[in-house]
Design a protein around this motif. Structure first.
Motif, mmCIF file in Angstrom:
data_model
loop_
_atom_site.group_PDB
_atom_site.id
_atom_site.type_symbol
_atom_site.label_atom_id
_atom_site.label_comp_id
_atom_site.label_asym_id
_atom_site.label_seq_id
_atom_site.Cartn_x
_atom_site.Cartn_y
_atom_site.Cartn_z
ATOM 1 N N SER A 279 -52.835 71.199 34.382
ATOM 2 C CA SER A 279 -53.221 69.867 33.936
ATOM 3 C C SER A 279 -53.922 69.871 32.585
ATOM 4 O O SER A 279 -53.877 68.884 31.865
ATOM 5 N N ASP A 280 -54.562 70.979 32.220
ATOM 6 C CA ASP A 280 -55.225 71.023 30.914
ATOM 7 C C ASP A 280 -54.831 72.257 30.100
ATOM 8 O O ASP A 280 -55.530 72.659 29.180
ATOM 9 N N CYS A 281 -53.677 72.815 30.413
ATOM 10 C CA CYS A 281 -53.200 73.998 29.705
ATOM 11 C C CYS A 281 -52.554 73.599 28.383
ATOM 12 O O CYS A 281 -51.771 72.645 28.321
ATOM 13 N N SER A 282 -52.863 74.346 27.343
ATOM 14 C CA SER A 282 -52.289 74.046 26.028
ATOM 15 C C SER A 282 -50.784 74.308 25.979
ATOM 16 O O SER A 282 -50.098 73.798 25.096
ATOM 17 N N MET A 283 -50.268 75.072 26.912
ATOM 18 C CA MET A 283 -48.835 75.386 26.938
ATOM 19 C C MET A 283 -48.033 74.465 27.869
ATOM 20 O O MET A 283 -46.829 74.640 28.020
ATOM 21 N N SER A 284 -48.686 73.483 28.474
ATOM 22 C CA SER A 284 -48.010 72.665 29.483
ATOM 23 C C SER A 284 -46.823 71.890 28.922
ATOM 24 O O SER A 284 -45.798 71.758 29.584
ATOM 25 N N ALA B 101 -39.334 73.289 27.588
ATOM 26 C CA ALA B 101 -38.483 74.482 27.538
ATOM 27 C C ALA B 101 -38.136 74.999 28.930
ATOM 28 O O ALA B 101 -37.114 75.643 29.111
ATOM 29 N N GLY B 102 -38.979 74.727 29.902
ATOM 30 C CA GLY B 102 -38.739 75.238 31.248
ATOM 31 C C GLY B 102 -38.149 74.198 32.174
ATOM 32 O O GLY B 102 -36.976 74.247 32.530
ATOM 33 N N PRO C 231 -43.266 79.235 41.488
ATOM 34 C CA PRO C 231 -43.971 80.517 41.602
ATOM 35 C C PRO C 231 -44.649 80.943 40.293
ATOM 36 O O PRO C 231 -45.738 81.518 40.314
ATOM 37 N N HIS C 232 -44.030 80.636 39.156
ATOM 38 C CA HIS C 232 -44.614 80.990 37.863
ATOM 39 C C HIS C 232 -45.859 80.158 37.594
ATOM 40 O O HIS C 232 -46.850 80.656 37.060
ATOM 41 N N LEU C 233 -45.801 78.886 37.959
ATOM 42 C CA LEU C 233 -46.948 78.005 37.754
ATOM 43 C C LEU C 233 -48.101 78.391 38.670
ATOM 44 O O LEU C 233 -49.255 78.456 38.242
ATOM 45 N N VAL C 234 -47.791 78.644 39.923
ATOM 46 C CA VAL C 234 -48.818 79.006 40.905
ATOM 47 C C VAL C 234 -49.489 80.321 40.513
ATOM 48 O O VAL C 234 -50.702 80.474 40.656
#
Length: 81
Positions: A50-55, A61-62, A21-24
């Motif tokens: 797919s291209d997020c700098s926090m991925s 961490a998640g 749910p957080h990703l969506v």
């Protein structure tokens, strides 16, 4: 290391579903690709993830923390294309 992949897959998908749910909400998602014989979970990042700098932080961490909580035999979680 001998892993019961069916049981592990179920546990890991439960962890994914907790985070989903957080990703969506941010326009992304991820899917389980494989669990290696060495105990590494491979996931594919989808959408905005797919291209997020926090991925990588999301994975380490998640997701990795959540997966290791339900499946301590897992060594790491990594993203694959």
């Amino acid at each position: 290391m001998v892993l019961n992949k069916t049981e592990l897959t179920d546990k890991i998908n439960l962890s994914l579903n907790e985070l989903r749910p957080h990703l969506v909400a941010d326009g992304g998602d991820m899917e389980l690709v494989d669990i290696t014989d060495e105990g590494i979970v491979q996931v594919r990042l989808l959408g905005a993830c797919s291209d997020c700098s926090m991925s990588m932080m999301t994975i380490k961490a998640g997701l990795e923390e959540a997966v290791k909580r339900v499946a301590p035999e897992i060594i790491a979680v990594e993203a694959v294309n």
